[in-house]
Design an enzyme around this catalytic site. Structure first.
Site, PDB file in Angstrom:
ATOM      1  N   THR A  11       0.828  -1.208   0.000  1.00 28.75           N
ATOM      2  CA  THR A  11       0.000   0.000   0.000  1.00 28.75           C
ATOM      3  C   THR A  11       0.865   1.262   0.000  1.00 28.75           C
ATOM      4  O   THR A  11       0.721   2.126  -0.867  1.00 28.75           O
ATOM      5  CB  THR A  11      -0.924  -0.004   1.245  1.00 28.75           C
ATOM      6  OG1 THR A  11      -1.600  -1.259   1.266  1.00 28.75           O
ATOM      7  CG2 THR A  11      -1.918   1.123   1.222  1.00 28.75           C
ATOM      8  N   GLY A 129       1.020   9.175  10.099  1.00 31.71           N
ATOM      9  CA  GLY A 129       0.847   9.030   8.639  1.00 31.71           C
ATOM     10  C   GLY A 129       1.269  10.284   7.900  1.00 31.71           C
ATOM     11  O   GLY A 129       2.441  10.666   7.902  1.00 31.71           O
ATOM     12  N   GLU A 185      -7.487  -4.271  10.415  1.00 29.76           N
ATOM     13  CA  GLU A 185      -6.783  -5.465   9.931  1.00 29.76           C
ATOM     14  C   GLU A 185      -7.532  -6.725  10.359  1.00 29.76           C
ATOM     15  O   GLU A 185      -8.253  -6.714  11.358  1.00 29.76           O
ATOM     16  CB  GLU A 185      -5.386  -5.529  10.581  1.00 29.76           C
ATOM     17  CG  GLU A 185      -4.526  -4.327  10.357  1.00 29.76           C
ATOM     18  CD  GLU A 185      -3.791  -4.377   9.029  1.00 29.76           C
ATOM     19  OE1 GLU A 185      -3.766  -5.443   8.396  1.00 29.76           O
ATOM     20  OE2 GLU A 185      -3.255  -3.330   8.633  1.00 29.76           O
ATOM     21  N   LYS A 200       4.437   4.658  18.455  1.00 31.51           N
ATOM     22  CA  LYS A 200       4.443   6.050  17.985  1.00 31.51           C
ATOM     23  C   LYS A 200       4.741   7.029  19.125  1.00 31.51           C
ATOM     24  O   LYS A 200       5.510   7.969  18.943  1.00 31.51           O
ATOM     25  CB  LYS A 200       3.096   6.357  17.318  1.00 31.51           C
ATOM     26  CG  LYS A 200       2.916   5.573  16.009  1.00 31.51           C
ATOM     27  CD  LYS A 200       1.488   5.643  15.512  1.00 31.51           C
ATOM     28  CE  LYS A 200       1.300   4.912  14.189  1.00 31.51           C
ATOM     29  NZ  LYS A 200      -0.113   4.745  13.832  1.00 31.51           N
ATOM     30  N   GLY A 297      -3.296   5.483   5.618  1.00 30.83           N
ATOM     31  CA  GLY A 297      -3.792   5.513   4.239  1.00 30.83           C
ATOM     32  C   GLY A 297      -2.647   5.657   3.264  1.00 30.83           C
ATOM     33  O   GLY A 297      -1.607   6.256   3.570  1.00 30.83           O
TER      34      GLY A 297
HETATM   35  N1  HSE Z   1      -2.809   0.710  11.782  1.00 31.02           N
HETATM   36  C1  HSE Z   1      -2.395   2.075  11.840  1.00 31.02           C
HETATM   37  C2  HSE Z   1      -3.587   2.954  12.238  1.00 31.02           C
HETATM   38  C3  HSE Z   1      -1.828   2.481  10.514  1.00 31.02           C
HETATM   39  O1  HSE Z   1      -4.721   2.449  12.261  1.00 31.02           O
HETATM   40  O2  HSE Z   1      -3.408   4.114  12.571  1.00 31.02           O
HETATM   41  C4  HSE Z   1      -0.985   3.714  10.528  1.00 31.02           C
HETATM   42  O3  HSE Z   1       0.160   3.593  11.312  1.00 31.02           O
END
Ligand code: HSE
Length: 400
Positions: A11, A129, A185, A200, A297
């Protein structure tokens, strides 16, 4: 021409190729160079893909090609991403990554290798992101002593909690629907148990302190126990429930935690809903500021990776300063941190709860139980008292 390689054509990796192609003119202007994706490394072939001729399966082709100056690692996971990143950096190739797991686990080591080899290890996309937060921490807030960071750092859980709040639905129901729609997921553990947010906030805490905050040291609780009833109380208390990653510089040490909190409706993070993320930063000169946007995304995340590619192209042969020492920072025991707590107690435990806790608010909206907001107390004191109250149904921390 600056040649770029992309490791992992999933992705984010395919997004990186798309962003470089779509915004070519602007990107080349800002890089003061012409960027070109020369290789895409993946185990798979992509017949019919416009870039299928760039796909290779052997990392050595990329590492041995002296023309490749920048590598985008969008593979995720620790291995082989760690080995590939390390080898690229040792050869003086800059690495740009979205891989928060690897950055949280090996960030200081990879930064050190980059510095020794006059190249860069950049990781804007690893937190929030597409939201610019790593570069602001590194460049824009350099006059600040950052005193606290509070973030909604995971889109999946924020989507689930927002839907639970709006529809009065239960966690498992919303998770199932989110999985069916592809928002969560199939194995949602890293998101719903808070592990992703923990990586994070560990990265942000490290940049805040300049030392190595190990994600393993951060107390982490997910959202799986949050119920529709909890949201009824949250509404009554003019709050919402959000999964927060927090990091604070207190007078007696650094605190970091990931947990669901009831957050009051006058806090800017209260309004952050759905898949959006936000990072609320408090500096000693600036006061409050908030960074808001799409935390996940394909294109938002790829845009952040490519912003790092531009930075690398601007700094070929030169390492951008990033203060993140290998020295581990010892966090304060989370049990010594203080906050207000909300707890739900079965009616028969009410008298005992009154004896145990200093109470500032009582809410009675569900038959057979009482909702209580305590005065500020340490986690340790709360745990000791809660152990004496088997009638307690649940508890949620509060953030004003
Ligand atoms: N799985 C993560 C989220 C993706 O839902 O924020 C981005 O790091």
């Amino acid at each position: 021409m600056v040649q770029v390689a992309v490791l992992g054509y999933g992705t984010v990796g395919s997004g990186v190729v798309e962003v470089i192609e779509k915004n070519k003119e602007k990107i080349n202007l800002r890089s003061e160079a012409e960027l070109n994706v020369k290789y895409i490394l993946d185990l798979r072939d992509f017949p019919g893909d416009p870039y299928e001729d760039k796909v290779v399966h052997d990392i050595n082709l990329i590492l041995e090609d002296e023309e490749v100056k920048i590598v985008c690692e969008t593979m995720g996971g620790i291995e082989p991403a760690f080995t590939f990143s390390k080898r690229a950096l040792e050869l003086g190739k800059s690495v740009c990554t979205s891989n928060k797991e690897l950055v949280a686990a090996h960030g200081p080591e990879l930064l050190e290798i980059a510095k020794a080899n006059k190249c860069n290890y950049l990781f804007e996309a690893s937190v929030g992101g597409g939201i610019p937060i790593i570069r602001p921490m590194n460049y824009s807030l350099t006059a600040e002593k950052i005193e606290s960071i509070t973030g909604i750092l995971n889109g999946t859980t924020n989507y689930i909690l927002t839907k639970m709040e709006r529809e009065g639905a239960d966690f498992s129901e919303v998770l199932k629907e989110a999985q069916e729609k592809g928002y969560a997921e199939r194995n949602p553990e890293a998101d719903v148990e808070g592990h992703d947010a923990c990586r994070k906030i560990a990265i942000l805490s490290s940049l805040m302190t300049g030392k190595y905050v190990k994600y393993q040291d951060i107390y982490t609780e997910g959202i799986t126990k949050i119920s529709a009833e909890d949201f009824r109380y949250a509404k009554e208390l003019q709050t919402s429930i959000k999964l927060l990653g927090m990091s604070k510089d207190t007078k007696d040490g650094y605190e970091a935690m990931v947990a669901p909190f009831m957050i009051s409706d006058d806090h800017p993070l209260h309004a952050v809903n759905g898949v959006f993320n936000a990072i609320f930063v408090h500096g000693n000169m600036l006061g409050d500021s908030m960074f808001y946007g799409r935390g996940a995304g394909k294109l938002p995340t790829a845009s952040a990776v490519v912003s790092d590619v531009v930075d690398c192209a601007r700094h070929l042969g030169k390492t951008i300063i990033c203060i993140w020492d290998k020295e581990e920072l010892s966090l304060k025991d989370y049990r010594d941190s203080s906050k207000e707590f909300f707890l739900r107690v079965k009616k028969e435990g009410w008298e005992k709860a009154k004896e145990l806790f200093e109470i500032q608010q009582v809410v009675e909206i569900i038959d057979g139980e009482v909702g209580i907001v305590t005065k500020e107390m340490t986690e340790r004191a709360f745990e000791e008292k809660a152990a004496k109250l088997p009638e307690m149904i649940t508890r949620i921390r509060m953030e004003k």
